[in-house]
Design a protein around this motif. Structure first.
Motif, short mmCIF file in Angstrom:
data_model
loop_
_atom_site.label_atom_id
_atom_site.label_comp_id
_atom_site.label_asym_id
_atom_site.label_seq_id
_atom_site.Cartn_x
_atom_site.Cartn_y
_atom_site.Cartn_z
N ASP A 126 0.81 -1.22 0.00
CA ASP A 126 0.00 0.00 0.00
C ASP A 126 0.85 1.27 0.00
O ASP A 126 0.43 2.30 -0.53
CB ASP A 126 -0.94 0.03 1.22
CG ASP A 126 -2.01 -1.05 1.17
OD1 ASP A 126 -2.26 -1.62 0.08
OD2 ASP A 126 -2.59 -1.35 2.24
N THR A 127 2.03 1.21 0.62
CA THR A 127 2.83 2.42 0.76
C THR A 127 3.96 2.56 -0.25
O THR A 127 4.16 3.65 -0.79
CB THR A 127 3.43 2.51 2.19
OG1 THR A 127 4.19 1.33 2.44
CG2 THR A 127 2.34 2.68 3.24
N ARG A 128 4.70 1.48 -0.50
CA ARG A 128 5.89 1.58 -1.37
C ARG A 128 5.89 0.59 -2.52
O ARG A 128 6.70 0.71 -3.44
CB ARG A 128 7.16 1.35 -0.55
CG ARG A 128 7.44 2.50 0.38
CD ARG A 128 8.63 2.28 1.27
NE ARG A 128 9.83 1.80 0.62
CZ ARG A 128 10.88 1.34 1.28
NH1 ARG A 128 10.89 1.31 2.60
NH2 ARG A 128 11.94 0.91 0.63
N GLY A 129 5.05 -0.42 -2.44
CA GLY A 129 5.09 -1.50 -3.43
C GLY A 129 5.96 -2.63 -2.93
O GLY A 129 6.80 -2.44 -2.04
N VAL A 130 5.73 -3.82 -3.49
CA VAL A 130 6.43 -5.02 -3.04
C VAL A 130 6.96 -5.78 -4.25
O VAL A 130 6.28 -5.86 -5.28
CB VAL A 130 5.47 -5.92 -2.22
CG1 VAL A 130 6.02 -7.33 -2.06
CG2 VAL A 130 5.18 -5.31 -0.86
N PRO A 171 -2.81 -8.57 -3.56
CA PRO A 171 -2.80 -8.40 -5.02
C PRO A 171 -1.92 -7.24 -5.46
O PRO A 171 -1.69 -6.29 -4.72
CB PRO A 171 -4.27 -8.15 -5.37
CG PRO A 171 -4.94 -7.79 -4.10
CD PRO A 171 -4.11 -8.31 -2.97
N GLY A 172 -1.40 -7.36 -6.68
CA GLY A 172 -0.64 -6.27 -7.29
C GLY A 172 0.84 -6.27 -7.01
O GLY A 172 1.55 -5.37 -7.47
N CYS A 173 1.34 -7.25 -6.27
CA CYS A 173 2.79 -7.31 -6.01
C CYS A 173 3.53 -7.63 -7.30
O CYS A 173 3.02 -8.32 -8.18
CB CYS A 173 3.11 -8.41 -5.00
SG CYS A 173 2.48 -8.11 -3.34
#
Length: 187
Positions: free
Chosen positions: A48-52, A74-76
């Protein structure tokens, strides 16, 4: 040394050490495949904050961790190393901790986002026709396809799912298959 904005999810401390030899980055350690709720919440917050970027070992436990994270967060982005790239000189064990800094940088540079809602473009029949499922040499061809498309090594079923998850187009798939067939001819 490159600085990575996203937080990299790895399996353990030795993986974090290997990452820090290759790039400047923060990591979250899952402490193996028994990934708990607290770690999943950390990963969600990081996304949510920086991406993974998920970078796990190219083995069954690594795949299991990757699957759990994909289902829950989701979205990593996902980065992959091959079994050969994660093998130590001693030949015992396999993992990110044994990968060279150059291999880790290459994997992180090739990280891709998954999308479970992707439109299915490549069919199971396409995989059979390309010699990626069943038959002699299918395993080796899947390994090459995984490297070319930067989606990691898979069995036939996983390949079908990853092609969809990573939104691999029919065109990209065909180019990769052509490259594999050309390499087979040249060998």
């Amino acid at each position: 040394m490159d600085k990575i904005k996203e937080i990299i999810v790895v399996e353990g401390k030795d993986d974090t050490v290997a990452i820090n030899r290759a790039v400047i980055a923060d990591t979250i350690e899952t402490n193996g495949s028994a990934i708990n709720e607290s770690v999943l919440q950390q990963i969600q917050h990081a996304q949510d904050t920086r991406g993974v970027i998920v970078l796990t070992d190219p083995d069954f436990p690594g795949q299991k961790i990757r699957g759990i994270i994909t289902d829950r967060v989701p979205g990593c982005k996902h980065a992959f190393i091959t079994k050969k790239e994660g093998q130590p000189k001693s030949g015992r064990g396999i993992g990110v901790e044994h990968a060279s800094p150059a291999v880790i940088r290459k994997a992180l540079k090739g990280a891709q986002t998954t999308n479970e809602q992707a439109v299915e473009e490549i069919s199971l029949q396409d995989l059979f026709d390309a010699g990626l499922i069943g038959g002699k040499g299918a395993r080796e061809r899947r390994e090459q396809i995984g490297q070319i498309l930067k989606i990691g090594f898979t069995n036939g079923k996983q390949l079908y799912k990853r092609l969809k998850m990573f939104q691999i187009t029919q065109e990209k798939f065909a180019e990769a298959v052509t490259q594999v067939k050309q390499e087979e001819k040249d060998a």
